[in-house]
Design a protein around this motif. Structure first.
Motif, mmCIF file in Angstrom:
data_model
loop_
_atom_site.group_PDB
_atom_site.id
_atom_site.type_symbol
_atom_site.label_atom_id
_atom_site.label_comp_id
_atom_site.label_asym_id
_atom_site.label_seq_id
_atom_site.Cartn_x
_atom_site.Cartn_y
_atom_site.Cartn_z
ATOM 1 N N VAL A 469 0.738 -1.140 -0.046
ATOM 2 C CA VAL A 469 -0.039 0.147 0.004
ATOM 3 C C VAL A 469 0.749 1.222 -0.047
ATOM 4 N N ALA A 470 2.041 1.175 0.844
ATOM 5 C CA ALA A 470 2.863 2.538 0.784
ATOM 6 C C ALA A 470 3.424 2.586 -0.672
ATOM 7 N N LEU A 471 3.810 1.636 -1.263
ATOM 8 C CA LEU A 471 4.492 1.872 -2.717
ATOM 9 C C LEU A 471 3.458 2.173 -3.594
ATOM 10 N N GLN A 472 2.056 1.951 -3.508
ATOM 11 C CA GLN A 472 0.954 2.351 -4.405
ATOM 12 C C GLN A 472 0.800 3.826 -4.103
ATOM 13 N N TYR A 473 1.033 4.357 -2.813
ATOM 14 C CA TYR A 473 0.920 5.854 -2.499
ATOM 15 C C TYR A 473 1.968 6.461 -3.186
ATOM 16 N N VAL A 474 3.186 5.871 -3.178
ATOM 17 C CA VAL A 474 4.154 6.609 -3.981
ATOM 18 C C VAL A 474 3.937 6.753 -5.733
ATOM 19 N N ASN A 475 3.414 5.679 -6.140
ATOM 20 C CA ASN A 475 2.992 5.482 -7.334
ATOM 21 C C ASN A 475 1.939 6.479 -7.722
ATOM 22 N N TYR A 555 11.682 1.536 -5.251
ATOM 23 C CA TYR A 555 10.450 2.261 -5.336
ATOM 24 C C TYR A 555 10.345 3.375 -4.633
ATOM 25 N N MET A 556 10.755 3.123 -3.121
ATOM 26 C CA MET A 556 10.693 4.510 -2.425
ATOM 27 C C MET A 556 11.624 5.536 -2.516
ATOM 28 N N GLU A 557 12.717 5.254 -3.502
ATOM 29 C CA GLU A 557 13.435 6.437 -3.932
ATOM 30 C C GLU A 557 12.739 7.103 -4.863
ATOM 31 N N ILE A 558 11.786 6.825 -5.556
ATOM 32 C CA ILE A 558 11.044 7.489 -6.558
ATOM 33 C C ILE A 558 10.267 8.666 -5.550
#
Length: 595
Positions: A469-475, A555-558
């Motif tokens: 979910v955290a990665l989807q927020y970044v997306n 991914y979080m680096e994005i």
């Protein structure tokens, strides 16, 4: 001075070994250690008799004043160490350059009639025969040179010693030698060869070792470098790389030929590796290999972050992760590329039927493979056929389809955004991304089933879903403009209202101070969930811990790029420069390896 030869190592070979070790340490696996030790052992065993003969027959010599003293079969200890350190350095270069390569995708099935599943893929059998012929002629000619004696003796002995090994490796692994990316085959040969040519030139000029006259051709590649020495280092580095390529070729066959090799030892024996390489290429599972080729191609195009992370996983786990990603991507593309909402809903219905057939009683309702062939486009068939449903729960996959249905609500002119509040956004993220993370962890625990208790697995899978979910927020925070172009706004309506905006306002103008404030809010929530779930990664099996950290951190680096002042997403997306992605991955692995 009796330590001249030792100084060559202290100045040139050992510092290089230390540097390469430091660089590759975060990527090092037990299998890598096994490969290097195996190659070093072969190098020592195969080189000592040959080198001892050259010294005893005084083709080359080491003045007593340049060596420390200890010898084995008349070979100075420094020379034996050279066998070890050269093999070690060249092996690490190969491992470094080949880490991203997905080796199973380079297997080729070669039928007796020369036909293949794809007409565009001609057989390479003729190249095997040509290589065998040339190497065989080289062996014959070198034998004549040695027998004739004189100035061609040293060159003849080099070729006569090395070419039989090259012939064996070429015969077993010519597919990979020809087919692998040149960056992972030629560069690890060329770079250490050039380096050792320079080192050898300096050593010959100092008299650290001497090639006696009368047995050498007298030709120099450049001033101070005998042609025999240049050929020797080129051939020995080629032998090392060919040996590693053959090792990877054998592993690729082991990983893909599941019927012949149901289980794969963590450290395959040399006997098994040779047995695998002798398996006729016509007996490879061609449809499975084609499915892997399509999946890895899809991964390269669609997700650079996950593609980078996938290179740190190993064996059949990496294969299954790529197939899972391919399924998720195929399903998403079928729905996103549909010409109408009705067509998209029909694809979702067909995907549900496929899952029902895959997870239902065998044979009672029909074959999922047959259904995929009849109802889906050719580009999706292989992905559906090889989705590893045998050890994946159906619920995450079904929930993912529910997430796709939420996407379709944006296309209904009579309804408002399905993302009414933060709870709805969390639900959406859990369906389209959390489900993928849960499935990935299910596969991790399938391949490393003794790594945790059932209670721990359940807790870690749940934490993985939260990380998804955290990665989807970044997306979502990255794609505000891209989504606005297709009339979608994933920012919660309650958040928009607090900023005095509507979804229509964002669609018309997906930039500005208020939108940036909402982007920051999305990222804040992403990093908050990331911080909560990150600790669970450290409890994963050692073989998956580092790779999972790479996937997450890449991914979080994005998100970190988006937070940087003055970030201007290209075409609506923030991209992380390639070298920065590599640095992030290396750092993530380094922290895991030292934890």
């Amino acid at each position: 001075m009796a330590c001249d030869y030792a100084l060559v190592h202290l100045k040139y070979t050992i510092p290089l070994a230390i540097g390469l070790s430091f660089l590759y340490r975060p990527l090092l696996t037990r299998l890598d250690v096994y490969k290097v030790l195996f190659l070093v052992s072969i190098a020592i065993i195969s080189t000592i008799p040959w080198d001892s003969y050259l010294i005893r027959t005084r083709i080359w010599t080491y003045p007593s004043h340049v060596i420390i003293g200890p010898k084995l079969f008349d070979i100075p200890a420094e020379e034996i160490f050279f066998f070890v350190v050269q093999t070690y350095n060249t092996s690490l270069l190969y491992l470094l350059f080949s880490k991203p390569v997905f080796h199973p995708a380079y297997l080729r099935t070669e039928r007796r009639d020369g036909s293949t599943l794809e007409e565009r893929r001609p057989t390479w059998k003729k190249y095997q025969l040509i290589g065998q012929l040339l190497l065989g002629l080289g062996i014959g000619y070198s034998a004549w040179m040695v027998k004739a004696g004189g100035v061609g003796t040293y060159m003849g002995l080099i070729v006569l010693w090395a070419f039989p090994f090259l012939l064996l490796l070429w015969s077993l692994a010519y597919q990979f030698i020809l087919g692998l990316p040149k960056s992972s085959t030629l560069l690890p040969i060329v770079l250490p060869t050039l380096y050792l040519w320079v080192v050898d030139t300096l050593a010959l000029r100092r008299g650290t070792w001497v090639i006696e006259s009368g047995t050498k051709l007298g030709i120099h590649l450049w001033s101070g470098l005998e042609i025999e020495e240049a050929v020797f280092f080129l051939i020995t580095n080629t032998l090392i790389i060919f040996g590693l390529i053959a090792f990877d070729n054998a592993l690729a066959i082991l990983y893909t030929c599941k019927e012949s090799f149901p289980t794969v030892p963590k450290m395959p024996s040399p006997v098994l590796l040779v047995q695998v390489l002798l398996k006729p290429a016509m007996n490879y599972d061609e449809s499975y290999i084609l499915a892997l080729q399509e999946a890895i191609s899809r991964l390269r195009r669609k997700s650079r972050s996950f593609y980078l992370a996938s290179g740190t996983f190993q064996g059949r786990l990496r294969i299954d992760l790529i197939l899972l990603y391919s399924f998720c991507r195929v399903a998403d593309d079928l729905i996103d590329n549909a010409s109408s909402v009705e067509e998209a809903k029909e694809w979702i219905r067909k995907l549900r039927v496929f899952l029902d057939l895959s997870y239902g009683p065998s044979g009672k309702s029909g074959s999922p493979v047959q259904y995929a062939k009849e109802e889906f486009p050719a580009s999706a068939k292989s992905t559906l056929e090889y989705l590893p449903t045998a050890y994946l729960s159906s619920k995450p996959l079904r929930d993912m389809l529910d997430g796709f249905e939420m996407d379709l609500a944006f296309s209904d002119p009579g309804s408002e955004s399905p993302i009414k509040d933060v709870e709805a956004l969390d639900l959406y993220g859990a369906r389209v991304a959390g489900t993928v993370a849960e499935s990935i962890l299910e596969m991790v625990f399938h391949h490393h089933h003794d790594a945790a208790t059932s209670e721990s697995k359940t807790r870690l899978i749940k934490a993985g879903g939260r990380m998804g979910v955290a990665l989807q927020y970044v997306n979502i925070s990255r794609d505000i403009r891209v989504d606005a172009d297709i009339k979608r706004v994933y920012i919660p309506l309650t958040w928009l209202k607090e900023e005095g905006l509507t979804a229509r306002d964002v669609i018309k103008q997906p930039q500005g101070a208020k939108v940036e404030a909402l982007r920051s809010r999305l990222l804040d929530r992403a990093f908050s969930m990331y911080s909560e779930a990150r600790g669970a990664i450290e409890e994963l099996p050692a073989e998956a811990r580092g790779p999972m950290m790479v996937a997450v951190e890449s991914y979080m680096e994005i998100g970190r790029v988006l937070r940087e002042k003055g970030c201007a997403p290209r075409e609506g997306r923030a991209t992380v420069p390639k070298m920065r992605r590599v640095w992030v991955a290396w750092q993530a692995l380094r922290k895991c390896s030292t934890a």
